[in-house]
Design an enzyme around this catalytic site. Sequence first.
Site: not given
Length: 1003
Positions: A261, A371, A575
């Site tokens: 991430d 994801d 995201h």
Amino acid sequence: MHDDRRLIEDRLGRVLMERIMPAVYPESVPLTASIWVAPDEPVPVAEGLAAPRTPIQSGAPWGAPWGTSWLTVEGTVPAEWAGKTVEAIIDLGFDRNMTGFQCEGLVYRSDGSPVKGLHPRNQWVRVASPAVGGEQVLLHVEAASNPIIPFFAPNALGDKLTAGTEPQYRLGRMDLAVLDEEVWNLVLDLEVLGELMHEMPEDPARRFTIVRAIERALDAVDLQNVNATAAAARACLADVLAAPAIPSAHLISAVGHAHIDSAWLWPLRETVRKVARTTANMTALLADEPEFVFTMSQAAQYDFIKQHRPEVYAKVKEAVAAGRFVPTGGMWVEADTNMPGSEAMARQFVHGKRFFLEEFGVDNQEVWLPDTFGFAAGLPQIIKAAGAKWLLTQKISWSQINKFPHHTFLWEGVDGTRIFTHFPPVDTYNCTMHGREIAHAARNFKDKGRASRSLAPTGWGDGGGGTTREMVAKAARMKNLEGSPKVFWDKPAEFFAKAEAEYQNPPVWVGELYLELHRGTLTSQSKTKQGNRRSEHLLREAELWAATATVRKNVEYPYAALDRLWKTVLLHQFHDILPGSSIAWVHREAEQTYAVVAEELAELIERAKWVLGGEQVGPNAFNPAPHVWRSIPAGAAGPVAAARPCAVTERMGGGFVLDNGLLQVEVDARGLVVSVFDVEHLRETLPPGSVANLLQLHPDLPNSWDAWDVDIFYRNRVTDLADADFVVAEPDSGVVRIGRSFGSSTVEQTLTLHEWVLEIETSVDWHETEKFLKLAFPLDIHADRYASETQFGHLFRPTHTNTSWEYAKFEACAHRFVHFAEPGWGVALVNDATYGHDVTRTVRADGGTTTTVRASLLRAPRFPDPQTDHGVHRFRHALLPGAAIGDAVNAGYRVNLTPPTPGVAEAVEPLFVIDNDAVVTSAVKLADDGSGDVVLRVYEAQGGRASALVTPGFDAAGFQVCDLLERPLPADTSASPEEVGVRLRLRPFQLVTLRFVRSVTAE
């Protein structure tokens, strides 16, 4: 035959944990350790290596939250270890259950060369194999003491400003140790067979064979001398490990992977180091494992290490050149795809693919978004326009209500474009090669009988870490093993090519891929969303006026500045940033970054305007919209038409009436709108007895994932905020102002009429906790569906809940507008920075239908940011009675772009004139290659066929139809030359990029 599998499972678990695993490292000697604590933020590698050290012992506390410490470990390989494999074991105080969510390290040699990363499942550093004895060991570890942030427990650790200085960890084992590879392999043999035994109840004969083999192996192990008997134990397992899989076994393409991430429970600056640690680990593993293939998406993350860890990036480039480290995805980041605007979504691919092309010569055909929280219906066309054709996702398996019916399928977007899509049945993007995962992939695969293969993204992710040597070893054992799917390493493109070739007629899914979860991400962290929306429109304006200034006045085009600013905005569309699901530190920095971006873009815009319009103040204004606005043509500067005056009078019974001859709006004494009358169509917008501009407050405590989720039961309780602190009119300015207070918060609203638009500005000083604020507009309209703007078009959603699929969409995403219509009359609600909304439909006692649309304004979740959205927020909404879909499109631009305000002396002709309002300009810019060519991107915005003449306002030597990367497309029939321009013939929602060559005589 007695199957005592449970007994063997219990025995295997204990013997593995208590006896065999500890014997993997049978001999060890301690390393000497010393430490230096960086005073604040991370320092360059050279500085960390050179800093003075202080001795530290195992068991000592270290590491303030978000701190950096440089550890040095030293030792000598004992002479008696000659001929053995020796590794350094460096335990920073790891919790094995929290890979990627705690302390981590990157190991360097004294010359600054990276060795590998350290995390809870990867604590070893190879020293020698075989050792000669006497080797001197000197390793340096850049150790990050990232705190473990408790899930769903509000705390202060999510921001360096509030996290404190208490040490987070205690140093664990710091040893030189002998690795007994026979025992290590025995562990993997037993784990694979034990996991397989558990997962195959449908094959009792094979299961019984495995049970007996494991029993014999455990009997062969001398629990007091595991190392001496490991080979004999392995021999007991050889036959069952050699038994081949059946010919029809499911095929699993394992893809080495570390989903990182770009920010989440850590800030962007820590992601730079996470990527460096993971990629250093993976290049080291690639060197040791010849069949292993590793892939990484997100061009921005490659750029992180290129800029900040060049010594690691050099190893990555070498591995990419060898074909083992595979750039995938072709996007700048793994972005949210619901909220980014049309042009921003296109630029994700432009910047991502261009980076991979320029750095590695790789042109991705696959899009990699495992994801992302659902997928907008405009995305297939963007994927195709970027030169890609395949999509991988996984997150749809998280849906709460409906099980998605396919794993391999064609996904059709709003314009009819279809993309071959795979959704891995392993149901995780962090596969560890556990037998449970592999068996689940085969059982779960919905396309069996028509297709035979699926993909498994393999490696620790979210916080990074990547694939481990244990995962590689397990995959090798399952390459051709009876009772198991066949597992082999593959590149994403190779998987897709094989999957597409064998599945000639896959099913088709039309429309958005809606995730029935994480609906709250459309609203959480309002300032991040506002910063994104504002930045997108400022970038549009900056490119438009900079291109116009370059063509008209021959000034330099700001390539470098625009490139940098686009990449900054695209990075923040990751995201977990744009959706508002990161820690406080991330969103605090995002707000600051967006302010800087806005300031820089405003300077670029003003500079170009003054170049074009002259330095003297005058009556002309610039229109950045793609349509005529207050008499000014699109993309031009000219005189501004006077605004229609609005009368404000007192209303009988209290309140006020706003009337401009097109709309009559009644506001009662509570500040609620009780009538919106369309004078031209003689039509009332609101249902009888209803009120609009109604703020409604709900409790909001989802079952889990606070910042992410809104659960439908939030609707069970609602408080209408109908009491006003004041309702006042300002007749001279034609506005009504309303003030309210509730809980610990206050709201002030301003209502204004602009032509046929009721505009509502809402300012909220928000200090609530676990609450959800909505702004409601009931409409007297009968429609079973409504339109929501998405990238390069709009999609229709039902207003009813006939099925569970429709019921699940109780909170959905729209860009700048939603539109409701009966034949001949419609209503649009336009916004400047909100995305989440809900629509409900009821039948009244009079037989009429009330359709209520509510814009989602603010939430107040406590995890991961306990102060989410506290502070002042400003929103603009516009209600358009009598609006066709084209009116909604135009109003969406007007509300979001800078309004034309007189201020410059000279008029400016547009670079392009388009004679059909259904064909909307998405971008006007100069070509990225520096050639000086002018690029125009347009799309059909109303959902119908459109013919339009595009007339350049400069000398053009020709044009090309291009992809998003401005590369010519062969045999495109959507554009043809005419005497004075280019004729476009577009299908509904079609996107076209035109590249015009400027002639040498251009201005």
